[in-house]
Design an enzyme around this catalytic site. Structure first.
Site, mmCIF file in Angstrom:
data_model
loop_
_atom_site.group_PDB
_atom_site.id
_atom_site.type_symbol
_atom_site.label_atom_id
_atom_site.label_comp_id
_atom_site.label_asym_id
_atom_site.label_seq_id
_atom_site.Cartn_x
_atom_site.Cartn_y
_atom_site.Cartn_z
ATOM 1 N N HIS A 19 0.701 -1.130 0.104
ATOM 2 C CA HIS A 19 -0.019 -0.006 -0.028
ATOM 3 C C HIS A 19 0.888 1.354 0.060
ATOM 4 C CE1 HIS A 19 -4.067 0.896 -0.374
ATOM 5 N NE2 HIS A 19 -4.365 1.089 1.086
ATOM 6 N N ASN A 66 -6.917 6.720 4.216
ATOM 7 C CA ASN A 66 -8.175 6.785 4.008
ATOM 8 C C ASN A 66 -8.467 8.447 4.025
ATOM 9 O OD1 ASN A 66 -8.467 4.006 4.147
ATOM 10 N ND2 ASN A 66 -9.944 3.893 5.766
ATOM 11 N N ASP A 91 -0.719 2.815 -5.251
ATOM 12 C CA ASP A 91 -0.829 1.322 -5.607
ATOM 13 C C ASP A 91 -2.093 0.888 -6.533
ATOM 14 O OD1 ASP A 91 -2.109 1.860 -3.232
ATOM 15 O OD2 ASP A 91 -2.693 -0.149 -3.175
ATOM 16 N N ASN A 112 -9.484 3.550 -1.507
ATOM 17 C CA ASN A 112 -9.826 4.338 -0.223
ATOM 18 C C ASN A 112 -8.837 5.876 -0.335
ATOM 19 O OD1 ASN A 112 -11.971 2.778 0.625
ATOM 20 N ND2 ASN A 112 -10.298 1.769 2.014
#
Length: 236
Positions: A19, A66, A91, A112
């Site tokens: 991530h 997020n 990513d 997100n």
């Protein structure tokens, strides 16, 4: 001025996660192009420098993935920039590891971090989609992206990061094609079209047929008949 943003989660716990490949790309650009020290601003870490003739602010939001849009929106408003001045490295599950694409605008595809950016600055920004592959089932995605890259990923990952740094000035200039070529030349370096063992070899000359010795014609036999015998033989 432009802002290059890398997406990821803050802290050593997440540093090598899939991530966090966006953070990794931004770090490599800062390192290779001599950007200034990282400072805390806009709910993130920022580093200033130049790519060619373009002034660039590198930004790594520290709000967790997020809420990435909060940090980006704050920086964009401070510098009175438009969303089209923002480039986000993130990513991408839908690209194989080592693959990379550039996209201008569009949806967030359930990511997100991108979802948060859409909420704060809208969809009209550039994305550098860094492929990490897909675990095969949506129920495994969360664990997959929050897991470190495997040791076997080290080579291609380093190639992609170096390619992003190589092509960063082209990306800042708006030349997406040259940026992608810079990455491709690292991931798939050109090879010599003819290797020593692959060079065409001259075919050996076909053996010539051996020459047969000529058989000499037999010499005529000496006639030993008497004149009388020759006359008799003539009228037989």
């Amino acid at each position: 001025m432009q802002i290059f943003v890398g997406l990821g989660n803050p802290g050593a716990k997440y540093a090598h996660n899939r991530h966090n490949i966006g953070f990794m790309a931004i770090d490599r650009i800062a390192e290779e192009h001599g950007f200034g020290p990282w400072k805390s601003r806009f709910q993130g870490l920022v580093s200033e420098g130049r790519l060619g003739n373009d002034k660039i602010l590198l930004l790594k939001p520290q709000t967790f993935m997020n809420l990435s849009g909060q940090s980006i929106g704050e920086a964009m408003r401070f510098y009175k920039l438009d969303s089209t001045d923002i480039t986000v490295f993130h990513d991408e599950l839908d690209l194989a590891p080592g693959k990379l694409r550039v996209k201008h605008g569009g949806g967030h595809a359930g990511h997100n971090g991108l979802r948060s950016i859409h909420d704060h600055i809208g969809p009209h920004y550039t994305r550098v989609r860094l492929g990490i592959g897909h675990p095969g089932h949506k129920d495994r995605v969360a664990a997959y992206v929050l897991h470190d890259f495997a040791k076997s990923d080290a080579d291609w990952l380093d190639d992609v990061m170096r390619g992003c740094a190589d092509g960063a000035p082209d990306l800042a200039r708006g030349d997406t094609g040259r940026f992608l070529n810079a990455v491709a030349s690292r991931v798939n370096p050109p090879r010599s079209s003819t290797k020593p063992d692959d060079r065409p070899r001259a075919k050996p000359d076909a053996p010539k047929p051996a020459l047969r010795p000529e058989t000499p014609e037999p010499l005529p036999k000496e006639d030993t008949r008497s004149p009388l015998q020759k006359l008799v033989d003539r009228f037989r």
